[in-house]
Design a protein around this motif. Structure first.
Motif, PDB file in Angstrom:
ATOM      1  N   LYS A   1       0.826  -1.214   0.000  1.00  0.00           N
ATOM      2  CA  LYS A   1       0.000   0.000   0.000  1.00  0.00           C
ATOM      3  C   LYS A   1       0.857   1.259   0.000  1.00  0.00           C
ATOM      4  O   LYS A   1       0.488   2.269  -0.613  1.00  0.00           O
ATOM      5  CB  LYS A   1      -0.944  -0.008   1.202  1.00  0.00           C
ATOM      6  N   GLU A   2       2.003   1.210   0.676  1.00  0.00           N
ATOM      7  CA  GLU A   2       2.931   2.338   0.650  1.00  0.00           C
ATOM      8  C   GLU A   2       3.512   2.525  -0.759  1.00  0.00           C
ATOM      9  O   GLU A   2       3.665   3.647  -1.236  1.00  0.00           O
ATOM     10  CB  GLU A   2       4.074   2.109   1.649  1.00  0.00           C
ATOM     11  N   MET A   3       3.818   1.419  -1.423  1.00  0.00           N
ATOM     12  CA  MET A   3       4.310   1.491  -2.790  1.00  0.00           C
ATOM     13  C   MET A   3       3.257   2.122  -3.697  1.00  0.00           C
ATOM     14  O   MET A   3       3.573   2.979  -4.532  1.00  0.00           O
ATOM     15  CB  MET A   3       4.682   0.085  -3.280  1.00  0.00           C
ATOM     16  N   TYR A   4       2.023   1.734  -3.508  1.00  0.00           N
ATOM     17  CA  TYR A   4       0.918   2.292  -4.304  1.00  0.00           C
ATOM     18  C   TYR A   4       0.778   3.792  -4.043  1.00  0.00           C
ATOM     19  O   TYR A   4       0.555   4.576  -4.971  1.00  0.00           O
ATOM     20  CB  TYR A   4      -0.384   1.566  -3.948  1.00  0.00           C
ATOM     21  N   ARG A   5       0.932   4.179  -2.791  1.00  0.00           N
ATOM     22  CA  ARG A   5       0.773   5.588  -2.414  1.00  0.00           C
ATOM     23  C   ARG A   5       1.771   6.490  -3.136  1.00  0.00           C
ATOM     24  O   ARG A   5       1.400   7.550  -3.651  1.00  0.00           O
ATOM     25  CB  ARG A   5       0.942   5.744  -0.891  1.00  0.00           C
ATOM     26  N   VAL A   6       3.037   6.089  -3.182  1.00  0.00           N
ATOM     27  CA  VAL A   6       4.065   6.971  -3.756  1.00  0.00           C
ATOM     28  C   VAL A   6       4.181   6.841  -5.276  1.00  0.00           C
ATOM     29  O   VAL A   6       4.909   7.601  -5.912  1.00  0.00           O
ATOM     30  CB  VAL A   6       5.449   6.735  -3.101  1.00  0.00           C
TER      31      VAL A   6
END
Length: 245
Positions: free
Chosen positions: A144-149
């Motif tokens: 989800k962090e990868m998706y965010r950035v």
């Protein structure tokens, strides 16, 4: 049950993984190529080819280690590549390698947590990870962090070990990972836990269709699974929905 490198320690997985890579950083590149018979280099090349001609200007390489995947990503001709890792030992070797190659004007390595990525939303055209996601303490949080950035319309490329399903690769890989890999890893790296953890973490990782399901649940669309070398390794592709889609 969560798989960790050092079963007699009370530290969390994230801290143990950092300690493990700090411990083996001086031999990591050599062992990577030796224990895979050099095929890890081919896997990286095949994976990066999938991002060529996509108009990618910025790349974030997570769990960059000594920077091999970041260096390979130069073939897609981005303007900048940033690599992050939680292991200071691995980063030190990576920074030195990149300086020697004269690439420090394009590639920057820094300490960073995959579950708390130190960049703002929608920062990168592409995110890459090679042999790192199975080390996440909380897989869906990291994804989800990868998706965010990732920028809308951006590409996410993950290269990870997987478990072969068919004869004879399944049996050969099982024998090699259980008996040969830990012995060779211990002799060369002097950290017996590191190369016992590797096959255990691969065995426990939700690969193939199971990973695609989690990938999709974390927001990624148009996901693909590409097994390689009889299923020893897999490429996972995903995208972030474009604003006008």
């Amino acid at each position: 049950m969560m798989v960790v490198p050092y079963k007699n320690q009370s530290k969390g997985k994230k801290e143990q993984v950092a300690d493990m890579f700090n411990s083996i950083s001086h031999k990591y590149d050599f062992l990577n190529h030796l224990l895979s018979g050099g095929i890890d280099i081919i896997w990286r090349k095949k994976a990066i080819k999938l991002l060529q001609k996509k108009g990618i200007k910025s790349v974030l390489d997570i769990a960059t280690g000594t920077g091999d995947f970041a260096i390979e990503a130069l073939k897609i001709k981005p303007e900048k590549i940033v690599g992050i890792d939680i292991s200071e030992g691995m980063l030190a070797f990576g920074v030195e390698k990149i300086k020697k190659l004269g690439l420090d004007n394009i590639i920057t390595l820094q300490k960073g947590d995959s579950e708390k990525i130190p960049f703002s939303d929608n920062s990168f055209d592409a995110i890459t990870v090679s042999f790192g996601v199975r080390n996440y303490e909380t897989l869906d949080k990291g994804l989800k962090e990868m998706y965010r950035v990732l920028k809308p319309g951006g590409h996410c490329l993950i290269l990870e070990f997987s478990n072969p399903k068919s004869f004879p690769m399944k049996q050969l890989y099982s024998f090699y990972s259980k008996f040969c890999l830990p012995v060779l890893g211990k002799l060369i790296s002097k950290d017996p836990a590191a190369y016992t953890y590797l096959p255990e973490s691969v065995q426990a990782f939700p690969d193939g269709e199971d990973f695609l399901k989690i990938y999709g649940e974390c927001g990624f669309i148009n996901t693909q699974w590409i097994p390689m070398t009889g299923g020893i390794c897999s490429i996972y592709l995903g995208h972030k929905k474009a604003k006008n889609a």
